[in-house]
Design an enzyme around this catalytic site. Structure first.
Site, short mmCIF file in Angstrom:
data_model
loop_
_atom_site.label_atom_id
_atom_site.label_comp_id
_atom_site.label_asym_id
_atom_site.label_seq_id
_atom_site.Cartn_x
_atom_site.Cartn_y
_atom_site.Cartn_z
N ARG A 103 1.98 26.49 21.84
CA ARG A 103 3.16 25.98 22.56
C ARG A 103 3.40 24.56 22.07
O ARG A 103 2.54 23.69 22.23
CB ARG A 103 2.92 26.01 24.07
CG ARG A 103 3.99 25.25 24.84
CD ARG A 103 3.97 25.50 26.33
NE ARG A 103 4.51 26.80 26.66
CZ ARG A 103 5.03 27.13 27.84
NH1 ARG A 103 5.09 26.24 28.81
NH2 ARG A 103 5.49 28.34 28.06
N HIS A 130 11.32 31.43 22.54
CA HIS A 130 10.28 31.80 23.52
C HIS A 130 10.17 33.33 23.52
O HIS A 130 10.51 34.00 24.50
CB HIS A 130 10.66 31.25 24.91
CG HIS A 130 9.53 31.18 25.89
ND1 HIS A 130 8.23 31.56 25.58
CD2 HIS A 130 9.50 30.77 27.19
CE1 HIS A 130 7.47 31.37 26.65
NE2 HIS A 130 8.21 30.90 27.63
N GLN A 133 8.36 35.37 26.38
CA GLN A 133 9.16 35.41 27.61
C GLN A 133 10.16 36.56 27.56
O GLN A 133 10.28 37.35 28.50
CB GLN A 133 9.90 34.08 27.79
CG GLN A 133 10.79 34.06 29.02
CD GLN A 133 9.98 34.17 30.30
OE1 GLN A 133 9.06 33.39 30.52
NE2 GLN A 133 10.30 35.14 31.15
N ASP A 221 18.32 29.62 33.15
CA ASP A 221 17.11 28.81 32.92
C ASP A 221 17.48 27.36 33.26
O ASP A 221 18.66 27.03 33.46
CB ASP A 221 16.67 28.95 31.44
CG ASP A 221 15.33 28.29 31.14
OD1 ASP A 221 14.60 27.93 32.08
OD2 ASP A 221 15.00 28.13 29.95
N CYS A 261 13.23 32.67 33.91
CA CYS A 261 11.87 32.66 33.33
C CYS A 261 10.90 31.81 34.14
O CYS A 261 9.71 31.99 34.02
CB CYS A 261 11.93 32.19 31.89
SG CYS A 261 12.44 30.47 31.69
N ARG A 289 4.95 39.19 32.20
CA ARG A 289 4.39 38.41 31.09
C ARG A 289 3.00 38.95 30.75
O ARG A 289 2.63 39.11 29.60
CB ARG A 289 4.26 36.91 31.47
CG ARG A 289 5.57 36.17 31.69
CD ARG A 289 6.36 35.99 30.42
NE ARG A 289 5.63 35.30 29.36
CZ ARG A 289 5.58 33.97 29.22
NH1 ARG A 289 6.24 33.19 30.03
NH2 ARG A 289 4.91 33.42 28.21
N1 NVA Z 1 13.67 26.28 28.57
C1 NVA Z 1 12.47 25.95 29.32
C2 NVA Z 1 11.61 27.15 29.48
C3 NVA Z 1 10.35 26.91 30.25
C4 NVA Z 1 9.48 28.12 30.33
C5 NVA Z 1 11.74 24.84 28.62
O1 NVA Z 1 11.62 24.87 27.39
O2 NVA Z 1 11.27 23.93 29.30
N1 CP Z 2 8.18 30.91 31.75
C1 CP Z 2 7.17 30.17 31.22
O1 CP Z 2 6.92 30.16 30.01
O2 CP Z 2 6.47 29.47 32.15
P1 CP Z 2 5.35 28.37 31.87
O3 CP Z 2 6.03 27.15 31.31
O4 CP Z 2 4.73 28.12 33.22
O5 CP Z 2 4.35 28.93 30.89
#
Ligand code: NVA
Ligand code: CP
Length: 302
Positions: A103, A130, A133, A221, A261, A289
């Site tokens: 990540r 992602h 997801q 989102d 998500c 997930r």
């Molecule tokens: N678009 C959001 C998704 C979090 C799971 C982010 O990147 O923060």
């Molecule tokens: N939806 C998702 O990826 O959540 P987290 O940021 O908690 O991993």
């Protein structure tokens, strides 16, 4: 050849379909108290640059349920924080573990890691994509509607990483995707060009009502993703007309489900009435997930 999941375009339509089928099976098996353990003795590393609840816990729990182990690595606690090259890190991790979930911010970091790794690299979220997801989102839609073919899916809000991954899913599978994003906050233009070249039914528009009209799936989102905290206030003003609320949902199909998500900001991109209401599938989506990623791990490591 080592397979990676950097974006959903790394998978064929048949591979996505097979993964989803296995994810449903694994979920049903778990409900019956049966859990295959094909990954005994295998190890997953998880190299994270950003916070996480769902991704971290679902990968760690999933790996344990499959009989394997996982190691969580916060970048700041590794030698990457002291300028050890990414390529060396990739080579060394490849000698210890069987796959790595990453990540991070730039998609290029993931690509560089994958270029030097001899183990599968899985995208656990970047600024651009992602994919894990959206595998779970697709599973949730299949669960509710029995399939994806012919459905109208709406995306309302930021053209962000999750939106891009939905576009990659629509490039591979047979459903319509209608994205409503404010001007200046559109998804990856390269992906939209692929959609046009492939004559896919992927449409981008500024009007949330047009995107949602008759849709079976309404997806949103956060307005400011991780790393964009400094823009949050400005974004709140721009995105105000893109809130998923009861009025907007009224334009969707009567049987429509709402996806998010998570984490969510109630009162911003979605109202509490909708997220905590009867059309929300967000909690199943979060659960899925686990099952979708178990199918992915079994396939990549099995
Ligand atoms: N678009 C959001 C998704 C979090 C799971 C982010 O990147 O923060
Ligand atoms: N939806 C998702 O990826 O959540 P987290 O940021 O908690 O991993």
């Amino acid at each position: 050849m080592t397979r990676h999941l950097l974006t959903l375009l790394d998978l064929t339509a048949e591979e996505i379909t097979a993964l989803l089928r296995r994810a449903h099976e694994l979920k049903a098996l778990q409900r019956q108290g049966r859990c295959p353990r094909p990954l005994a003795g295998r190890t997953l590393a998880m190299l994270f640059d950003k916070p996480s609840t769902r991704t971290r816990v679902s990968f760690e729990a999933g790996m344990a349920q499959l009989g394997g182990a996982s190691i969580y690595l916060e970048r700041g606690q590794t030698q990457l924080s002291r300028a050890e090259p990414l390529a060396d890190t990739a080579r060394v991790l490849s000698r210890y573990v069987d796959a790595v979930v990453v990540r991070t911010f730039a998609q290029e970091m993931l690509e560089e890691l994958a270029a030097h790794a001899t183990i599968p690299v899985i995208n656990g979220l970047t600024d651009s994509h992602h994919p894990c997801q959206v595998l779970s989102d697709l599973m949730t839609v299949e669960e509710r509607f029995g399939g994806l073919t012919g459905l109208k899916v709406a995306w309302v809000g930021d053209g962000n990483n999750v939106a891009n991954s939905w576009i990659t899913a629509a490039l591979r599978l047979d459903f319509e995707l209608h994205l409503a994003c404010p001007p200046g906050y559109e998804p990856d233009p390269g992906l939209m060009a692929l959609a046009r070249e492939g004559r896919r039914r992927i449409f981008l528009m500024p009007d949330p009502v047009a995107a949602v009209a008759g849709a079976q799936v309404v997806n949103t989102d956060v307005w400011a993703s991780m790393g964009q905290e400094g823009e949050a206030e400005q974004r709140r003003a721009v995105f105000r007309p893109y809130q998923v609320n009861t009025e907007l949902l009224g334009h969707a199909a009567a049987e429509a489900i709402v996806l998010h998500c998570l984490p969510a900001h109630r009162g911003e991109e979605i109202t509490s009435e909708v997220l905590d209401g009867p059309q929300s599938a967000a909690w199943d989506q979060a659960e899925n997930r686990l099952h979708a990623q178990k199918a992915l791990l079994e396939w990549l490591l099995g």
